[in-house]
Design a protein around this motif. Structure first.
Motif, PDB file in Angstrom:
ATOM      1  N   LYS A  54     -16.754  65.007  67.254  1.00 19.37           N
ATOM      2  CA  LYS A  54     -15.941  63.945  67.856  1.00 19.37           C
ATOM      3  C   LYS A  54     -14.608  63.808  67.126  1.00 19.37           C
ATOM      4  CE  LYS A  54     -16.032  59.043  69.121  1.00 19.37           C
ATOM      5  NZ  LYS A  54     -16.835  57.782  69.097  1.00 19.37           N
ATOM      6  N   THR A  55     -14.670  63.836  65.790  1.00 18.51           N
ATOM      7  CA  THR A  55     -13.443  63.748  64.989  1.00 18.51           C
ATOM      8  C   THR A  55     -12.535  64.943  65.255  1.00 18.51           C
ATOM      9  OG1 THR A  55     -14.576  62.511  63.243  1.00 18.51           O
ATOM     10  CG2 THR A  55     -12.524  63.631  62.646  1.00 18.51           C
ATOM     11  N   ASN A  79     -17.727  73.626  58.747  1.00 23.56           N
ATOM     12  CA  ASN A  79     -17.969  73.300  60.148  1.00 23.56           C
ATOM     13  C   ASN A  79     -18.779  74.387  60.839  1.00 23.56           C
ATOM     14  OD1 ASN A  79     -16.618  70.879  60.004  1.00 23.56           O
ATOM     15  ND2 ASN A  79     -14.704  71.655  60.845  1.00 23.56           N
ATOM     16  N   LYS A 105     -31.403  66.070  69.594  1.00 23.76           N
ATOM     17  CA  LYS A 105     -30.227  65.203  69.475  1.00 23.76           C
ATOM     18  C   LYS A 105     -30.337  64.191  68.344  1.00 23.76           C
ATOM     19  CE  LYS A 105     -28.636  65.506  74.277  1.00 23.76           C
ATOM     20  NZ  LYS A 105     -28.315  64.755  75.509  1.00 23.76           N
ATOM     21  N   CYS A 164     -29.045  65.629  64.948  1.00 26.22           N
ATOM     22  CA  CYS A 164     -27.725  66.279  64.794  1.00 26.22           C
ATOM     23  C   CYS A 164     -26.570  65.281  64.873  1.00 26.22           C
ATOM     24  CB  CYS A 164     -27.552  67.390  65.832  1.00 26.22           C
ATOM     25  SG  CYS A 164     -27.690  66.856  67.540  1.00 26.22           S
ATOM     26  N   GLN A 165     -26.794  64.081  64.335  1.00 30.51           N
ATOM     27  CA  GLN A 165     -25.751  63.061  64.347  1.00 30.51           C
ATOM     28  C   GLN A 165     -24.530  63.487  63.539  1.00 30.51           C
ATOM     29  OE1 GLN A 165     -25.777  60.385  66.280  1.00 30.51           O
ATOM     30  NE2 GLN A 165     -23.677  59.972  65.606  1.00 30.51           N
ATOM     31  N   ALA A 166     -24.767  64.185  62.431  1.00 31.29           N
ATOM     32  CA  ALA A 166     -23.647  64.633  61.592  1.00 31.29           C
ATOM     33  C   ALA A 166     -22.754  65.594  62.356  1.00 31.29           C
ATOM     34  CB  ALA A 166     -24.176  65.296  60.317  1.00 31.29           C
ATOM     35  N   SER A 182     -10.820  64.755  68.708  1.00 29.89           N
ATOM     36  CA  SER A 182      -9.702  63.805  68.708  1.00 29.89           C
ATOM     37  C   SER A 182      -8.484  64.404  68.023  1.00 29.89           C
ATOM     38  CB  SER A 182     -10.112  62.508  67.999  1.00 29.89           C
ATOM     39  OG  SER A 182     -11.178  61.869  68.685  1.00 29.89           O
ATOM     40  N   LYS A 223     -22.506  65.768  65.688  1.00 32.36           N
ATOM     41  CA  LYS A 223     -21.868  65.013  66.765  1.00 32.36           C
ATOM     42  C   LYS A 223     -20.648  64.259  66.245  1.00 32.36           C
ATOM     43  CE  LYS A 223     -22.824  61.495  70.282  1.00 32.36           C
ATOM     44  NZ  LYS A 223     -23.860  60.571  70.853  1.00 32.36           N
ATOM     45  N   SER A 224     -20.794  63.642  65.083  1.00 34.35           N
ATOM     46  CA  SER A 224     -19.692  62.886  64.496  1.00 34.35           C
ATOM     47  C   SER A 224     -18.529  63.803  64.124  1.00 34.35           C
ATOM     48  CB  SER A 224     -20.191  62.135  63.261  1.00 34.35           C
ATOM     49  OG  SER A 224     -19.141  61.448  62.631  1.00 34.35           O
ATOM     50  N   ALA A 225     -18.861  64.946  63.517  1.00 33.35           N
ATOM     51  CA  ALA A 225     -17.823  65.893  63.120  1.00 33.35           C
ATOM     52  C   ALA A 225     -17.097  66.467  64.334  1.00 33.35           C
ATOM     53  CB  ALA A 225     -18.425  67.017  62.288  1.00 33.35           C
TER      54      ALA A 225
END
Length: 291
Positions: A177-178, A154, A166, A169-171, A181, A173-175
């Motif tokens: 977000k997880t 990470n 932006k 860097c979807q990977a 949560s 953003k997804s990481a």
């Protein structure tokens, strides 16, 4: 299971103290999960521990281990307490989550106790920070820093992608977000644990079931509140929820024998700084040891 049925199962046998042999057996046994495990753990909190210091020492002495690493960890903890930056204090506690020990049962137990102290202090300071007026930017920054501290992967993901456009860097953003949560769920878990500590005090340090990572059932939180409102305090119950002295004494003795006086004092200092809940008119809480 109906709440009243579960309540009857929890308080059945809660008038009997736990003895040292049962404590040692629990260290070598798998932690029971689910509602059945919760009921048994809550019953143990109601029971409390026997006041048999000589017997505790004779049984536990052979299990004692070197305590240098824990002393060092406690010293770092105390240094963190006096940092002027509250957010850096919180980040320290976040980092300790990813540094749990593995190994022999006694090593795991002492690590469990110190980890509980760090977790309970973290959530107390987190909630205090939450109640402070002003911007909540600190929370975004802390979660980001905690994300980076949680694993080398990470950290590398953030370092590599955080400054890219932006659409690249979807990977990340997804990481993130997880992780956010999961972090929110941990905050809820820690608050539930803090409520158990407020009700039962030192007893949670004596039971591996109360490790922050032990999953709880969906009915645990409402049942805990029901138990709080209907706590058995009859004359036949030797240890009510408001009488922590015996468990405090047992805890001090166990930690002193297994890991040394400094570790025992470290945990005792935490309980003095963040005492469990004592309603008006309840028995006076003795710390079990005057140090």
């Amino acid at each position: 299971m109906k709440t009243t049925t579960r309540y009857d199962k929890v308080i059945k046998g809660s008038e009997n103290y736990i003895h040292v042999e049962e404590f040692v057996l629990a260290l070598t046994s798998p932690v029971e999960r689910g509602t059945k495990g919760e009921n048994a753990a809550l019953r143990r909190l109601l029971q409390g521990f026997s006041d048999e210091e000589k017997n505790w020492r004779s049984v536990l002495d052979p299990l004692a281990v070197s305590c240098d690493a824990w002393i060092n960890r406690c010293q770092k903890h105390r240094l963190n307490n006096v940092l002027p930056d509250q957010d850096q204090q919180l980040l320290y506690y976040e980092k300790t989550i990813y540094q749990q020990a593995t190994g022999a049962q006694v090593v795991q137990y002492i690590d469990h106790v110190i980890h509980l102290v760090e977790t309970l202090k973290f959530i107390a300071r987190w909630n205090k920070r939450e109640n402070d007026q002003g911007t909540k930017k600190w929370k975004t920054t802390l979660i980001r820093d905690s994300f980076c501290a949680s694993s080398p992967q990470n950290d590398e993901l953030w370092t590599t992608l955080s400054k890219k456009p932006k659409n690249q860097c979807q990977a990340l953003k997804s990481a993130m977000k997880t992780f956010s949560s999961d972090h929110a769920r941990r905050i809820t878990t820690y608050n539930n644990l803090a409520n158990v500590y407020k009700m039962f005090g030192p007893g949670i340090f004596l039971d591996l079931f109360w490790a922050p990572e032990t999953p709880k059932s969906k009915t645990f939180r409402p049942f805990l509140e029901y138990l709080r409102q209907n706590m058995p305090v009859s004359e036949n119950l030797k240890l009510s929820v408001y009488n922590y002295g015996r468990s405090a004494d047992s805890l001090y003795c166990i930690l002193e024998v297994l890991a040394g006086t400094e570790i025992a004092i470290f945990v005792q200092d935490f309980m003095k700084e963040y005492p469990p809940y004592l309603p008006r008119g309840s028995p006076e809480f003795t710390w079990g040891r005057d140090v």
